[in-house]
Design a protein around this motif. Structure first.
Motif, PDB file in Angstrom:
ATOM      1  N   MET A   1      21.706  52.491  55.321  1.00  0.00           N
ATOM      2  CA  MET A   1      21.205  51.653  56.402  1.00  0.00           C
ATOM      3  C   MET A   1      20.127  50.716  55.854  1.00  0.00           C
ATOM      4  O   MET A   1      19.303  51.106  55.053  1.00  0.00           O
ATOM      5  CB  MET A   1      20.635  52.527  57.516  1.00  0.00           C
ATOM      6  CG  MET A   1      20.177  51.732  58.704  1.00  0.00           C
ATOM      7  SD  MET A   1      19.823  52.791  60.118  1.00  0.00           S
ATOM      8  CE  MET A   1      18.055  52.677  60.156  1.00  0.00           C
ATOM      9  N   PRO A   4      14.888  47.382  58.883  1.00  0.00           N
ATOM     10  CA  PRO A   4      14.857  46.302  59.879  1.00  0.00           C
ATOM     11  C   PRO A   4      14.108  45.093  59.309  1.00  0.00           C
ATOM     12  O   PRO A   4      13.113  45.256  58.593  1.00  0.00           O
ATOM     13  CB  PRO A   4      14.103  46.905  61.054  1.00  0.00           C
ATOM     14  CG  PRO A   4      13.838  48.323  60.741  1.00  0.00           C
ATOM     15  CD  PRO A   4      14.189  48.567  59.319  1.00  0.00           C
ATOM     16  N   ALA A  28      24.694  42.818  59.912  1.00  0.00           N
ATOM     17  CA  ALA A  28      23.721  43.480  60.778  1.00  0.00           C
ATOM     18  C   ALA A  28      23.779  42.892  62.189  1.00  0.00           C
ATOM     19  O   ALA A  28      24.388  41.853  62.429  1.00  0.00           O
ATOM     20  CB  ALA A  28      22.313  43.308  60.206  1.00  0.00           C
ATOM     21  N   ILE A  29      23.098  43.548  63.109  1.00  0.00           N
ATOM     22  CA  ILE A  29      22.938  43.062  64.483  1.00  0.00           C
ATOM     23  C   ILE A  29      21.809  42.029  64.475  1.00  0.00           C
ATOM     24  O   ILE A  29      20.818  42.191  63.766  1.00  0.00           O
ATOM     25  CB  ILE A  29      22.529  44.233  65.409  1.00  0.00           C
ATOM     26  CG1 ILE A  29      23.624  45.288  65.450  1.00  0.00           C
ATOM     27  CG2 ILE A  29      22.169  43.747  66.800  1.00  0.00           C
ATOM     28  CD1 ILE A  29      24.892  44.833  66.106  1.00  0.00           C
ATOM     29  N   LYS A  31      19.003  40.025  66.986  1.00  0.00           N
ATOM     30  CA  LYS A  31      18.327  39.963  68.292  1.00  0.00           C
ATOM     31  C   LYS A  31      17.241  38.899  68.218  1.00  0.00           C
ATOM     32  O   LYS A  31      16.556  38.773  67.200  1.00  0.00           O
ATOM     33  CB  LYS A  31      17.660  41.303  68.632  1.00  0.00           C
ATOM     34  CG  LYS A  31      18.600  42.480  68.716  1.00  0.00           C
ATOM     35  CD  LYS A  31      19.384  42.462  69.990  1.00  0.00           C
ATOM     36  CE  LYS A  31      20.250  43.715  70.075  1.00  0.00           C
ATOM     37  NZ  LYS A  31      20.812  43.906  71.366  1.00  0.00           N
ATOM     38  N   GLU A  66      13.084  47.873  69.740  1.00  0.00           N
ATOM     39  CA  GLU A  66      14.382  47.347  69.305  1.00  0.00           C
ATOM     40  C   GLU A  66      14.584  47.565  67.806  1.00  0.00           C
ATOM     41  O   GLU A  66      15.649  47.976  67.360  1.00  0.00           O
ATOM     42  CB  GLU A  66      14.503  45.859  69.644  1.00  0.00           C
ATOM     43  CG  GLU A  66      15.840  45.261  69.273  1.00  0.00           C
ATOM     44  CD  GLU A  66      17.009  45.891  70.015  1.00  0.00           C
ATOM     45  OE1 GLU A  66      18.025  46.219  69.363  1.00  0.00           O
ATOM     46  OE2 GLU A  66      16.920  46.062  71.246  1.00  0.00           O
ATOM     47  N   GLU A  70      18.497  52.810  66.738  1.00  0.00           N
ATOM     48  CA  GLU A  70      19.514  53.051  65.715  1.00  0.00           C
ATOM     49  C   GLU A  70      20.468  51.855  65.627  1.00  0.00           C
ATOM     50  O   GLU A  70      21.096  51.470  66.614  1.00  0.00           O
ATOM     51  CB  GLU A  70      20.308  54.316  66.035  1.00  0.00           C
ATOM     52  CG  GLU A  70      21.242  54.686  64.909  1.00  0.00           C
ATOM     53  CD  GLU A  70      21.863  56.049  65.114  1.00  0.00           C
ATOM     54  OE1 GLU A  70      23.019  56.204  64.721  1.00  0.00           O
ATOM     55  OE2 GLU A  70      21.192  56.933  65.669  1.00  0.00           O
ATOM     56  N   HIS A  71      20.516  51.272  64.458  1.00  0.00           N
ATOM     57  CA  HIS A  71      21.425  50.168  64.147  1.00  0.00           C
ATOM     58  C   HIS A  71      22.080  50.523  62.814  1.00  0.00           C
ATOM     59  O   HIS A  71      21.501  50.246  61.757  1.00  0.00           O
ATOM     60  CB  HIS A  71      20.674  48.844  64.029  1.00  0.00           C
ATOM     61  CG  HIS A  71      19.993  48.417  65.293  1.00  0.00           C
ATOM     62  ND1 HIS A  71      20.674  47.918  66.372  1.00  0.00           N
ATOM     63  CD2 HIS A  71      18.686  48.427  65.649  1.00  0.00           C
ATOM     64  CE1 HIS A  71      19.821  47.632  67.342  1.00  0.00           C
ATOM     65  NE2 HIS A  71      18.601  47.935  66.926  1.00  0.00           N
ATOM     66  N   HIS A  73      24.205  49.370  60.863  1.00  0.00           N
ATOM     67  CA  HIS A  73      24.403  48.333  59.844  1.00  0.00           C
ATOM     68  C   HIS A  73      23.171  47.444  59.680  1.00  0.00           C
ATOM     69  O   HIS A  73      23.235  46.408  59.032  1.00  0.00           O
ATOM     70  CB  HIS A  73      25.633  47.486  60.187  1.00  0.00           C
ATOM     71  CG  HIS A  73      26.883  48.305  60.281  1.00  0.00           C
ATOM     72  ND1 HIS A  73      27.478  48.868  59.186  1.00  0.00           N
ATOM     73  CD2 HIS A  73      27.603  48.697  61.346  1.00  0.00           C
ATOM     74  CE1 HIS A  73      28.536  49.559  59.569  1.00  0.00           C
ATOM     75  NE2 HIS A  73      28.629  49.482  60.874  1.00  0.00           N
ATOM     76  N   VAL A  75      19.410  45.641  61.441  1.00  0.00           N
ATOM     77  CA  VAL A  75      19.065  44.722  62.517  1.00  0.00           C
ATOM     78  C   VAL A  75      18.126  43.653  61.957  1.00  0.00           C
ATOM     79  O   VAL A  75      17.270  43.930  61.115  1.00  0.00           O
ATOM     80  CB  VAL A  75      18.407  45.457  63.721  1.00  0.00           C
ATOM     81  CG1 VAL A  75      17.095  46.127  63.329  1.00  0.00           C
ATOM     82  CG2 VAL A  75      18.208  44.520  64.909  1.00  0.00           C
TER      83      VAL A  75
END
Length: 178
Positions: A1, A4, A28-29, A31, A66, A70-71, A73, A75
């Motif tokens: 992982m 962030p 990744a995500i 935001k 945020e 849990e992300h 891949h 964030v």
């Protein structure tokens, strides 16, 4: 992982575009912290009134939550994170967060903001943001990148720095040691 990542800087620095491009390239995500602002904050900024620290604390807690979520891949979050205390608040929730400061010449920033009609952040607040901005300190996990040459060039620079390990936690910056 992946740790962030926060793409930070003043309004108009390219946080959203670079953050989205970086997230896409990392798988990744993405935001945008602007979407996490409580309505009273948005209303204040729309009216040209700078936010106070008291306005920002609830928002920064949401940003930290945020980043801590849990992300699998990874964030990437676009967030101004202008002051060290704001970044500390984010790191309190998500200690492994790395910050990437996008620097842009003020005249270019003003030009970019003028070309963004309909955004809640007016050009009139740029000066207050520039005055508030505190550069990343050597003890902070992160890097500064000049945001010029287009989104791909900036993203390439960030990815090169990530590959070279320029976002490791500096010695003595372990949150558990504080």
């Amino acid at each position: 992982m992946h740790s962030p990542l926060v793409i930070m800087g003043v309004s108009g620095s390219g946080k959203t575009e670079v953050g989205a491009a970086l997230a896409a390239r990392l798988g990744a995500i993405f935001k945008d912290a602007d979407d996490l602002h409580p309505l009273p904050n948005v209303e204040k900024m729309t009216a040209g009134v700078p936010l106070t620290d008291e306005d920002r604390w609830p928002w920064l807690r949401l940003v930290g939550a945020e980043l801590a979520a849990e992300h699998p891949h990874g964030v990437v979050v676009a967030c101004s994170a202008l002051k060290r205390t704001y970044r500390d608040a984010i790191r309190a929730a998500a200690p492994s967060t790395r910050f990437i400061l996008l620097r842009v010449d003020p005249s270019v920033l003003k030009e970019r903001l003028v070309q963004r009609p309909g955004h809640f952040m007016p050009v009139s607040l740029l000066t207050s943001q520039l005055e508030t901005l505190e550069a990343l300190e050597t003890a902070e996990a992160g890097m500064t990148v000049i945001s010029e040459g287009g989104i791909e060039a900036v993203t390439d620079q960030i990815l090169a720095n990530l590959r070279e390990g320029h976002l490791a936690i500096p010695a003595g910056n372990n949150q558990n040691e504080r």
